[in-house]
Design a protein around this motif. Structure first.
Motif, PDB file in Angstrom:
ATOM      1  N   ALA A  40     -10.138   3.673  -2.281  1.00 47.12           N
ATOM      2  CA  ALA A  40      -9.526   4.744  -1.464  1.00 47.12           C
ATOM      3  C   ALA A  40      -8.257   4.267  -0.748  1.00 47.12           C
ATOM      4  O   ALA A  40      -7.515   5.079  -0.204  1.00 47.12           O
ATOM      5  N   GLN A  41      -8.008   2.956  -0.739  1.00 44.16           N
ATOM      6  CA  GLN A  41      -6.769   2.453  -0.122  1.00 44.16           C
ATOM      7  C   GLN A  41      -5.553   2.707  -1.015  1.00 44.16           C
ATOM      8  O   GLN A  41      -4.412   2.562  -0.576  1.00 44.16           O
ATOM      9  N   LEU A  42      -5.800   3.025  -2.287  1.00 43.33           N
ATOM     10  CA  LEU A  42      -4.682   3.296  -3.197  1.00 43.33           C
ATOM     11  C   LEU A  42      -4.057   4.644  -2.863  1.00 43.33           C
ATOM     12  O   LEU A  42      -4.769   5.657  -2.763  1.00 43.33           O
ATOM     13  N   MET A  43      -2.729   4.666  -2.682  1.00 40.08           N
ATOM     14  CA  MET A  43      -2.042   5.953  -2.545  1.00 40.08           C
ATOM     15  C   MET A  43      -2.126   6.669  -3.898  1.00 40.08           C
ATOM     16  O   MET A  43      -2.272   6.003  -4.933  1.00 40.08           O
ATOM     17  N   PRO A  44      -2.021   8.003  -3.908  1.00 37.16           N
ATOM     18  CA  PRO A  44      -2.180   8.723  -5.187  1.00 37.16           C
ATOM     19  C   PRO A  44      -1.273   8.180  -6.296  1.00 37.16           C
ATOM     20  O   PRO A  44      -1.716   7.996  -7.434  1.00 37.16           O
ATOM     21  N   ALA A  45      -0.009   7.888  -5.963  1.00 39.82           N
ATOM     22  CA  ALA A  45       0.903   7.390  -7.007  1.00 39.82           C
ATOM     23  C   ALA A  45       0.464   6.012  -7.503  1.00 39.82           C
ATOM     24  O   ALA A  45       0.598   5.690  -8.691  1.00 39.82           O
ATOM     25  N   GLU A  46      -0.059   5.195  -6.597  1.00 38.66           N
ATOM     26  CA  GLU A  46      -0.551   3.868  -6.995  1.00 38.66           C
ATOM     27  C   GLU A  46      -1.761   4.018  -7.916  1.00 38.66           C
ATOM     28  O   GLU A  46      -1.858   3.354  -8.959  1.00 38.66           O
ATOM     29  N   ALA A  47      -2.692   4.898  -7.496  1.00 35.86           N
ATOM     30  CA  ALA A  47      -3.901   5.103  -8.292  1.00 35.86           C
ATOM     31  C   ALA A  47      -3.527   5.539  -9.709  1.00 35.86           C
ATOM     32  O   ALA A  47      -4.110   5.091 -10.701  1.00 35.86           O
ATOM     33  N   HIS A  48      -2.508   6.388  -9.790  1.00 35.57           N
ATOM     34  CA  HIS A  48      -2.065   6.905 -11.075  1.00 35.57           C
ATOM     35  C   HIS A  48      -1.452   5.793 -11.938  1.00 35.57           C
ATOM     36  O   HIS A  48      -1.541   5.812 -13.163  1.00 35.57           O
ATOM     37  N   ARG A  65      -3.370  -3.692  -2.022  1.00 34.81           N
ATOM     38  CA  ARG A  65      -2.329  -2.765  -1.546  1.00 34.81           C
ATOM     39  C   ARG A  65      -2.510  -2.404  -0.073  1.00 34.81           C
ATOM     40  O   ARG A  65      -1.534  -2.136   0.614  1.00 34.81           O
ATOM     41  N   TRP A  66      -3.747  -2.422   0.411  1.00 32.56           N
ATOM     42  CA  TRP A  66      -3.953  -2.225   1.856  1.00 32.56           C
ATOM     43  C   TRP A  66      -3.162  -3.300   2.619  1.00 32.56           C
ATOM     44  O   TRP A  66      -2.483  -3.005   3.601  1.00 32.56           O
ATOM     45  N   ILE A  67      -3.235  -4.536   2.137  1.00 31.99           N
ATOM     46  CA  ILE A  67      -2.482  -5.624   2.795  1.00 31.99           C
ATOM     47  C   ILE A  67      -0.982  -5.379   2.625  1.00 31.99           C
ATOM     48  O   ILE A  67      -0.203  -5.486   3.571  1.00 31.99           O
ATOM     49  N   ALA A  68      -0.595  -5.047   1.396  1.00 35.04           N
ATOM     50  CA  ALA A  68       0.846  -4.861   1.113  1.00 35.04           C
ATOM     51  C   ALA A  68       1.443  -3.773   1.996  1.00 35.04           C
ATOM     52  O   ALA A  68       2.552  -3.926   2.509  1.00 35.04           O
ATOM     53  N   HIS A  69       0.712  -2.677   2.180  1.00 34.02           N
ATOM     54  CA  HIS A  69       1.236  -1.578   3.018  1.00 34.02           C
ATOM     55  C   HIS A  69       1.499  -2.074   4.437  1.00 34.02           C
ATOM     56  O   HIS A  69       2.527  -1.764   5.037  1.00 34.02           O
ATOM     57  N   MET A  80       4.954   2.982   1.998  1.00 32.06           N
ATOM     58  CA  MET A  80       5.645   2.678   0.733  1.00 32.06           C
ATOM     59  C   MET A  80       4.593   2.369  -0.342  1.00 32.06           C
ATOM     60  O   MET A  80       3.787   1.449  -0.166  1.00 32.06           O
ATOM     61  N   ALA A  81       4.603   3.138  -1.418  1.00 26.44           N
ATOM     62  CA  ALA A  81       3.653   2.875  -2.509  1.00 26.44           C
ATOM     63  C   ALA A  81       4.090   1.647  -3.298  1.00 26.44           C
ATOM     64  O   ALA A  81       5.279   1.447  -3.531  1.00 26.44           O
ATOM     65  N   VAL A  82       3.129   0.817  -3.676  1.00 27.04           N
ATOM     66  CA  VAL A  82       3.417  -0.351  -4.532  1.00 27.04           C
ATOM     67  C   VAL A  82       2.792  -0.049  -5.892  1.00 27.04           C
ATOM     68  O   VAL A  82       1.608  -0.317  -6.140  1.00 27.04           O
ATOM     69  N   LEU A  83       3.615   0.528  -6.759  1.00 24.78           N
ATOM     70  CA  LEU A  83       3.103   0.933  -8.073  1.00 24.78           C
ATOM     71  C   LEU A  83       2.898  -0.288  -8.948  1.00 24.78           C
ATOM     72  O   LEU A  83       3.475  -1.348  -8.711  1.00 24.78           O
ATOM     73  N   ALA A 107      -8.821 -10.294  -1.660  1.00 27.02           N
ATOM     74  CA  ALA A 107      -7.469  -9.904  -2.114  1.00 27.02           C
ATOM     75  C   ALA A 107      -6.461 -10.566  -1.183  1.00 27.02           C
ATOM     76  O   ALA A 107      -6.725 -10.743   0.007  1.00 27.02           O
ATOM     77  N   VAL A 108      -5.305 -10.928  -1.740  1.00 25.22           N
ATOM     78  CA  VAL A 108      -4.237 -11.550  -0.943  1.00 25.22           C
ATOM     79  C   VAL A 108      -2.902 -10.920  -1.332  1.00 25.22           C
ATOM     80  O   VAL A 108      -2.750 -10.366  -2.430  1.00 25.22           O
ATOM     81  N   ALA A 109      -1.952 -11.009  -0.413  1.00 27.67           N
ATOM     82  CA  ALA A 109      -0.605 -10.506  -0.710  1.00 27.67           C
ATOM     83  C   ALA A 109       0.403 -11.319   0.083  1.00 27.67           C
ATOM     84  O   ALA A 109       0.084 -11.887   1.136  1.00 27.67           O
ATOM     85  N   ALA A 110       1.620 -11.380  -0.449  1.00 26.96           N
ATOM     86  CA  ALA A 110       2.733 -12.036   0.243  1.00 26.96           C
ATOM     87  C   ALA A 110       3.969 -11.175   0.034  1.00 26.96           C
ATOM     88  O   ALA A 110       4.179 -10.628  -1.057  1.00 26.96           O
ATOM     89  N   VAL A 111       4.771 -11.058   1.081  1.00 29.90           N
ATOM     90  CA  VAL A 111       5.960 -10.203   1.052  1.00 29.90           C
ATOM     91  C   VAL A 111       7.078 -10.887   1.825  1.00 29.90           C
ATOM     92  O   VAL A 111       6.821 -11.543   2.839  1.00 29.90           O
ATOM     93  N   ALA A 112       8.323 -10.744   1.346  1.00 27.84           N
ATOM     94  CA  ALA A 112       9.473 -11.331   2.061  1.00 27.84           C
ATOM     95  C   ALA A 112      10.734 -10.555   1.691  1.00 27.84           C
ATOM     96  O   ALA A 112      10.788  -9.916   0.632  1.00 27.84           O
TER      97      ALA A 112
END
Ligand SMILES: CC(C)(COP(=O)(O)OP(=O)(O)OC[C@H]1O[C@@H](n2cnc3c(N)ncnc32)[C@H](O)[C@@H]1OP(=O)(O)O)[C@@H](O)C(=O)NCCC(=O)NCCS
Length: 220
Positions: A40-48, A65-69, A80-83, A107-112
């Protein structure tokens, strides 16, 4: 069925602390225990955009993606959706480089910002030895792993190659094999047959997480 959440949450807190300690300046990191309801953490566009049908895979992608958001919101990129692109690589806003990974529990994520960091790759693995038959597929003569705990060196090598691949792919669009990536765990560097050089940082407890940073400039 997943283990009770409270015990897993204390490992989540410990991993976050370890990840923050290894993250190079300018890189924001996060982790999340994968919950049964995380699809359920997936935005509709991500889920698609995510073809995986297995519930566990979709939960893992949702947790990442919960972390990424959250991390993107820190950089002013809210909602912001991460497709997932057809190659599998996540699609980030133009000014951002990032990477996602998940194992069975975490799950893990890194962003910069791209302006500070070329391209990031991340991987997460349980801190258990890599089976010998898989190590035989992963290791090449050029790899240097002797400074690392012998029990976990193989798993760390595997994880480092996956992290480097995830950082290099968005730059070159080339599918690298394990033999295309030479890793030196003693110095924390890796090189690819496509002329990329990566800097590696990692933790091994409570799980293995490797962060690879690849410069946008080729070394040759
Ligand atoms: C990228 C790859 C290595 C990921 O491995 P994995 O163990 O299946 O999965 P991980 O949990 O570590 O990572 C999954 C995330 O990787 C990211 N990813 C997938 N393909 C990617 C690519 N080409 N470039 C960058 N990131 C990618 C996605 O964000 C994915 O998360 P999502 O499914 O929630 O969108 C694998 O999917 C792949 O493409 N392998 C082909 C090449 C290969 O195996 N070479 C040998 C390793 S060097």
């Amino acid at each position: 069925m997943r283990e009770r959440l409270p015990a897993a949450l204390s490992r989540e807190a410990a991993l976050l602390e370890a990840m923050v300690a290894i993250a190079p300046q300018g890189i924001r990191v996060g982790c999340r225990v994968i919950r049964d309801e995380d699809e359920a953490q997936l935005m509709p566009a991500e889920a698609h955009s995510i073809p995986a049908r297995h519930p566990a895979m979709r939960q893992a992608s949702g947790a990442a993606r919960w972390i990424a958001h959250l991390l993107l919101a820190d950089f002013g990129q809210k909602n912001m959706a991460v497709l997932r692109s057809p190659s599998g690589a996540p699609v980030w806003p133009e000014s951002i480089t990032g990477s996602l990974a998940h194992d069975e529990e975490m799950a893990v994520a890194a962003v910069a910002p791209v302006s500070r960091i070329g391209s990031i790759g991340i991987d997460v693995e349980p801190a258990i030895p890599l089976p010998d038959d898989i190590l035989a597929l992963v290791a090449i003569q050029a790899d240097v792993i002797d400074a690392v705990d012998a029990n976990l060196a193989g798993r760390l090598l595997f994880s480092a190659k996956e992290a480097v691949y995830k950082a290099a792919y968005p730059l070159d669009g080339v599918i690298l094999d394990y033999e295309d990536i030479a890793v030196n765990l003693n110095t924390g560097h890796a090189t690819t047959t496509t002329g990329r050089r990566a800097t590696l940082t990692y933790c091994i407890a409570p799980r293995i997480v490797v962060l690879a940073v690849v410069s946008i400039h080729r070394v040759r």
